[in-house]
Scaffold this active site. Structure first.
Site, PDB file in Angstrom:
ATOM      1  N   GLU A  25       9.772  -7.359   8.077  1.00 35.06           N
ATOM      2  CA  GLU A  25      10.704  -6.129   7.950  1.00 35.06           C
ATOM      3  C   GLU A  25      11.737  -6.449   7.348  1.00 35.06           C
ATOM      4  O   GLU A  25      12.495  -7.722   7.392  1.00 35.06           O
ATOM      5  CB  GLU A  25      11.037  -5.978   9.534  1.00 35.06           C
ATOM      6  CG  GLU A  25      11.446  -4.425   9.674  1.00 35.06           C
ATOM      7  CD  GLU A  25      11.680  -4.003  11.156  1.00 35.06           C
ATOM      8  OE1 GLU A  25      11.598  -3.139  11.687  1.00 35.06           O
ATOM      9  OE2 GLU A  25      11.652  -5.202  12.140  1.00 35.06           O
ATOM     10  N   GLU A  69       8.947 -10.466  10.865  1.00 36.90           N
ATOM     11  CA  GLU A  69       8.908 -11.308   9.630  1.00 36.90           C
ATOM     12  C   GLU A  69       8.612 -10.574   8.555  1.00 36.90           C
ATOM     13  O   GLU A  69       9.082 -10.804   7.288  1.00 36.90           O
ATOM     14  CB  GLU A  69       7.663 -12.459   9.842  1.00 36.90           C
ATOM     15  CG  GLU A  69       8.146 -13.466  10.312  1.00 36.90           C
ATOM     16  CD  GLU A  69       7.233 -14.551  10.200  1.00 36.90           C
ATOM     17  OE1 GLU A  69       5.951 -14.411   9.535  1.00 36.90           O
ATOM     18  OE2 GLU A  69       6.871 -15.884  10.643  1.00 36.90           O
ATOM     19  N   PHE A 128     -10.191   9.688   7.665  1.00 38.21           N
ATOM     20  CA  PHE A 128      -9.448   8.332   7.496  1.00 38.21           C
ATOM     21  C   PHE A 128      -8.685   7.991   8.792  1.00 38.21           C
ATOM     22  O   PHE A 128      -8.181   8.738   9.186  1.00 38.21           O
ATOM     23  CB  PHE A 128      -8.403   8.520   6.181  1.00 38.21           C
ATOM     24  CG  PHE A 128      -7.737   7.111   6.092  1.00 38.21           C
ATOM     25  CD1 PHE A 128      -8.209   6.145   5.377  1.00 38.21           C
ATOM     26  CD2 PHE A 128      -6.589   7.182   6.639  1.00 38.21           C
ATOM     27  CE1 PHE A 128      -7.556   5.179   5.242  1.00 38.21           C
ATOM     28  CE2 PHE A 128      -5.646   5.926   6.324  1.00 38.21           C
ATOM     29  CZ  PHE A 128      -6.316   4.929   5.814  1.00 38.21           C
ATOM     30  N   SER A 161       6.885  17.710   9.619  1.00 36.57           N
ATOM     31  CA  SER A 161       6.320  18.606   8.817  1.00 36.57           C
ATOM     32  C   SER A 161       5.022  19.345   9.469  1.00 36.57           C
ATOM     33  O   SER A 161       3.900  18.857   9.292  1.00 36.57           O
ATOM     34  CB  SER A 161       5.661  17.713   7.592  1.00 36.57           C
ATOM     35  OG  SER A 161       5.544  18.330   6.532  1.00 36.57           O
ATOM     36  N   PRO A 162       5.537  20.202  10.047  1.00 40.07           N
ATOM     37  CA  PRO A 162       4.168  20.738  11.046  1.00 40.07           C
ATOM     38  C   PRO A 162       3.071  21.679  10.215  1.00 40.07           C
ATOM     39  O   PRO A 162       2.107  22.123  10.778  1.00 40.07           O
ATOM     40  CB  PRO A 162       4.898  22.054  11.685  1.00 40.07           C
ATOM     41  CG  PRO A 162       6.116  22.389  11.229  1.00 40.07           C
ATOM     42  CD  PRO A 162       6.626  21.077  10.260  1.00 40.07           C
ATOM     43  N   GLY A 163       3.115  21.929   9.000  1.00 35.43           N
ATOM     44  CA  GLY A 163       2.314  22.429   8.324  1.00 35.43           C
ATOM     45  C   GLY A 163       0.987  21.541   7.983  1.00 35.43           C
ATOM     46  O   GLY A 163      -0.166  22.082   7.875  1.00 35.43           O
TER      47      GLY A 163
END
Lengths: 191, 191
Positions: A147, A145, A23, A120-122
């Protein structure tokens, strides 16, 4: 971030045999790597690629600047320190100065890097650069706009109350609150 | 984790219009949600679903127990506090007691929850439960066949050296080091 101090360790290192791209999105990419383990067996690793992000512990009149915003993965709003995604090639310091100004109106006289950390290094390579800004000039926020967020300023005591009731519940903001308390106690900060 | 204190806020909340499931892996799932923003416009949200994880700040003889392991998303080893993924329905305290024993051999007499935090709430729902264990009984590690890691124990000063040279560079471990320093300074901890 490359760690120049890292030396290969055959007892721990995995070798990439192949990469399958699954993806390619606006924010994240997903790939599945086939790796060889130190014992010669193979295994799969599901990996998220992310451009990284910036965040800031911004203190004004002994209050921390926070923004409340909706987080779709959680299905609710959260209170967090100001932050934003990095574009490819963008300087982290420029990026956090811009995000702070846009989201809160405040301009930082100085930005000091506290920590750069993997969230999240895994399974992900997202790296957040967390800055300290303790001299600020007030101004007008200029939100994009699309946000939607609400700024507020909170004391250290209020920050711990919001941690207790889970309005604050993300890594970078809890880390920033801890750093703020360490500054007050004269403790050691980051790198 | 559900935040019972959260009340709907039409100025901030997004409404889920549809969900497209992209990937269903061993560790993570990926979906793309179409959401309606507070101004009525629609947008896409790329979301990682994760079962959550557990980690522990384990202190023995004034040293922190850490494990070095290879992290494929980073392409190198990192030094981190002991941690592991949660299975669906698993009790976090049972899970961290088991992971600590397997990875390091240590048994915790008591486990106290410091924080539960989202690692990356912009795109993932991964929640890590971080515990403190400061009374430990030594024993033998029992690693899984496909688990490769090296345990060591480090002082607070060494922990900050490893942060400085990026051997330690992940959110949960830096958060744990800060918590440890706050304990030593008599500061306030988590929730």
């Amino acid at each position: 971030m490359t760690n120049s101090k890292h030396t290969p360790n055959p007892a721990l290192d995995e070798i990439t045999l192949s990469t399958e791209k699954i993806f390619d999105g606006k924010v994240i990419k997903l790939q599945v790597d086939t790796v060889q383990l130190p014992n010669g067996e193979t295994s799969k690793r599901e990996i998220i690629r992310h451009n990284g992000a910036v965040a800031v512990l911004a203190i004004h009149n002994d209050k921390m600047i926070v923004v409340e915003q909706f987080r779709q993965p959680l299905g609710r709003t959260q209170v967090e320190i100001p932050a934003g995604k990095l574009e490819i090639g963008e300087d982290p310091k420029d990026a956090i100065a811009r995000e702070l100004k846009e989201e809160t109106g405040y301009e930082a006289k100085e930005l000091k890097l506290l920590f750069s950390f993997y969230t999240s290094p895994g399974f992900a390579d997202e790296l957040i650069h967390l800055y300290l800004a303790d001299e600020l000039i007030e101004g007008e926020a200029k939100l994009d706009e699309d946000e939607f967020l609400e700024m507020s300023t909170i004391t250290l005591e209020q920050a711990y109350e919001q941690i207790a009731n889970q309005q604050i519940s993300d890594a970078k903001t809890i880390m920033a609150v801890q750093a703020w308390q360490l500054i007050k106690l004269g403790g050691k900060l980051g790198q």
